[in-house]
Design an enzyme around this catalytic site. Structure first.
Site, PDB file in Angstrom:
ATOM      1  CG  ASN A 178      -0.304  -0.123   2.507  1.00 52.67           C
ATOM      2  OD1 ASN A 178       0.728  -0.575   2.668  1.00 52.67           O
ATOM      3  ND2 ASN A 178      -1.073   0.114   3.556  1.00 52.67           N
ATOM      4  CE  LYS A 201       9.070 -10.601  -0.272  1.00 52.88           C
ATOM      5  NZ  LYS A 201       8.114 -10.057  -1.055  1.00 52.88           N
ATOM      6  N   GLY A 253       2.515  -5.923   7.266  1.00 56.15           N
ATOM      7  CA  GLY A 253       1.568  -6.848   6.537  1.00 56.15           C
ATOM      8  C   GLY A 253       0.479  -7.374   7.289  1.00 56.15           C
ATOM      9  CB  VAL A 255      -2.504 -10.444  12.246  1.00 55.16           C
ATOM     10  CG1 VAL A 255      -2.347 -11.416  13.253  1.00 55.16           C
ATOM     11  CG2 VAL A 255      -2.611  -9.132  12.496  1.00 55.16           C
ATOM     12  CD  GLU A 412      -6.064  -4.578   8.295  1.00 50.99           C
ATOM     13  OE1 GLU A 412      -5.566  -3.705   8.355  1.00 50.99           O
ATOM     14  OE2 GLU A 412      -5.563  -5.881   8.545  1.00 50.99           O
ATOM     15  CD  GLU A 489       7.994   0.379  10.590  1.00 50.72           C
ATOM     16  OE1 GLU A 489       7.135   0.707  10.208  1.00 50.72           O
ATOM     17  OE2 GLU A 489       8.787  -0.272   9.925  1.00 50.72           O
TER      18      GLU A 489
END
Length: 515
Positions: A178, A201, A253, A255, A412, A489
């Site tokens: 995304n 990657k 990514g 879960v 989700e 992050e």
């Protein structure tokens, strides 16, 4: 991801240049090798490949070769060899490389944004904003690199201790589709600032811009082998994260995939950072500025075609203002242009793939079967522009009559689907908002300062927004509670996840030994 979000879309269009479709046929980003090793593009050696499809048009761009074990081994060996020298550079020296890279990104923003749209189908202005946010992030880590240090502790009797903050080694990074450029930037910048090297990657769906970042780092003076890219599907990712010479894995990514990566890392006791899914709550009290709340709900649900992990897709509105809020929401959403993502006035671009679109549509169908009502959108849109006829475009969907036990409310979706729920009291909505396996983000709109502080304290989430949503200024940590992840992050805190502490004790007197 993670995730600078397009909350200032129209204010950033001053950066725009005309982007021609003719660029596609000239773009070496599509035709050139997509692995990056020792500072240059290389061809993968794997025996299999996959199709790369442009979401906006549905056209095949090329076949991409899966990197095999030999490709991954070579990339990790390059990173290991480069680590020996890069880790010895001072933080100030490493920071200069990152700051230079940030400047180069800004100079190439339109080329990067064009390629990002080619990969993702998101609107061009949104891609441009994402790229500029990444430049800021890399510059931020360039600034803090020189301040990475340990502590000094004076002890009794002339003794003292100090700590040394050291890099971990070789980092394996795996990104989501995304925000592909952002994934590469957010993971590589703190890793490099701390003195690590990286093998990255990207998602197989969006392979293009991670390699462009490698070329930018090389141009900025990063030694070859410090940042490498391998392309491939799931098997390539498994080879990377289970490799014994990888010291840390950082992954964004789902879960289930994050759980498998964590299990693979456990075998060798690797460090791991996981930024996973979410089903975040956005709570709107009756005293809120409803116009701002509507804008916040749109940012929380329909940015990037709804394909954002932190999206506030459970929108709780106090019962007394639910009708007014819904009317304002529909009025604003129905004016959002769905169209060619290369047009500057497009607000909703293409969904990433037919498979993802089918998942979104299935969830809408399930919601209707469970009793929810679609009051707006949810259908596919056929564009009149022949260039985009093969792309998948979904109209944003607003659901009402939702309940907490519906799948569309609990799971989700990763698409433009807003579930509207109502509530009567503060205690009630806090309990319902926290009733989730996820804990990535949340939001509240209220004019009551004390209520806002109570709400922030009570929420079980890693990020929470008061009177806004999906805003990620550089330097503000991002990460989740519960199954939404481990680690942070985008802030200085992330340096803790890319470094380790060595403690040193110096004796100032004679050894006191009772034996």
């Amino acid at each position: 991801m993670k995730h600078p979000r397009p909350f200032l879309a129209f204010s950033i269009r001053r950066y725009s240049k005309d982007v021609s479709e003719k660029t596609l046929s000239k773009s070496h980003q599509v035709t050139s090798p997509l692995n990056f090793l020792l500072g240059r593009r290389t061809e993968a050696k794997g025996p299999s490949s996959f199709h790369l499809i442009a979401p906006a048009t549905g056209t095949k761009l090329r076949d991409v070769v899966n990197s095999n074990e030999q490709d991954v081994n070579e990339a990790i060996l390059a990173a290991r060899n480069s680590y020996r020298s890069w880790s010895k550079w001072t933080g100030f020296e490493r920071g200069k490389v990152l700051k230079t890279a940030a400047d180069i990104i800004r100079s190439k923003v339109d080329d990067l944004a064009y390629t990002e749209v080619l990969d993702t189908g998101k609107p061009i202005w949104e891609a441009r904003y994402d790229i500029l946010g990444c430049a800021d992030t890399i510059e931020f880590y360039g600034g803090v690199a020189g301040r990475i240090k340990g502590d000094f502790m004076q002890l009794s009797g002339g003794s003292f201790a100090y700590t040394i903050r050291e890099p971990l080694g070789v980092v394996g990074g795996i990104g989501a589709w995304n925000f592909p450029f952002q994934m590469a930037a957010w993971k590589s910048a703190p890793a490099l600032a701390c003195g690590n090297t990286m093998v990255f990657k990207p998602s197989q769906v969006t392979p293009l811009t991670a390699v462009m970042l490698g070329e930018i780092y090389q141009q900025a003076g990063l030694p070859g082998g410090c940042y490498n890219v391998v392309q491939g599907e799931g098997e390539t990712g498994q080879i990377l994260c289970s490799h014994p010479d990888i010291d840390k894995v950082t992954f964004t990514g789902s879960v289930p995939t994050g759980s498998r990566i964590m299990a693979a890392c456990a075998k060798d006791i690797k460090h791991v950072t996981l930024e996973l899914g979410g089903k975040s709550p956005l709570v709107i009290f009756s005293d809120a500025d409803l116009d701002n709340a509507v804008k916040g709900a749109i940012l929380a649900n329909f940015s990037n075609q709804g394909q954002v992990c932190s999206n506030g897709t459970r929108v709780f509105v106090e019962e007394s203002v639910a009708g007014e809020f819904l009317a304002k929401l529909i009025d604003r959403v129905e004016k959002m242009k769905i169209g060619d993502p290369y047009q500057e006035d497009t607000l909703i671009g293409a969904t990433i793939s037919p498979q993802q679109a089918a998942i979104v549509e299935d969830y809408i169908g399930i919601a209707k079967k469970e009793g929810a009502t679609v009051v707006y959108g949810g259908e596919r849109v056929t564009l009149s522009d022949s260039n985009c006829a093969g792309g998948i475009y979904l109209r944003p969907c607003i659901l009402v009559n939702c309940t907490d036990n519906m799948r569309v409310v609990k799971e989700e979706i990763f698409g433009p689907v807003l579930s509207l729920l109502t509530f009567k009291s503060e205690d009630e909505v806090i309990a319902r908002a926290n009733d989730s396996q996820f804990g990535l983000a949340g939001g509240v709109f209220t004019r009551d300062l004390q209520r806002a502080h109570r709400f922030v304290a009570a929420m079980e989430v890693g990020s929470i927004y008061v009177n806004n949503y999906n805003v990620y200024p550089v330097g503000v940590p991002f990460g989740g509670y519960k199954k939404s992840g481990i680690g942070r992050e985008n802030g200085e805190d992330s340096l803790d996840y890319y470094s380790q502490i060595k403690s040193v004790y110096f004796e100032g007197g004679n050894v006191d030994c009772p034996y």
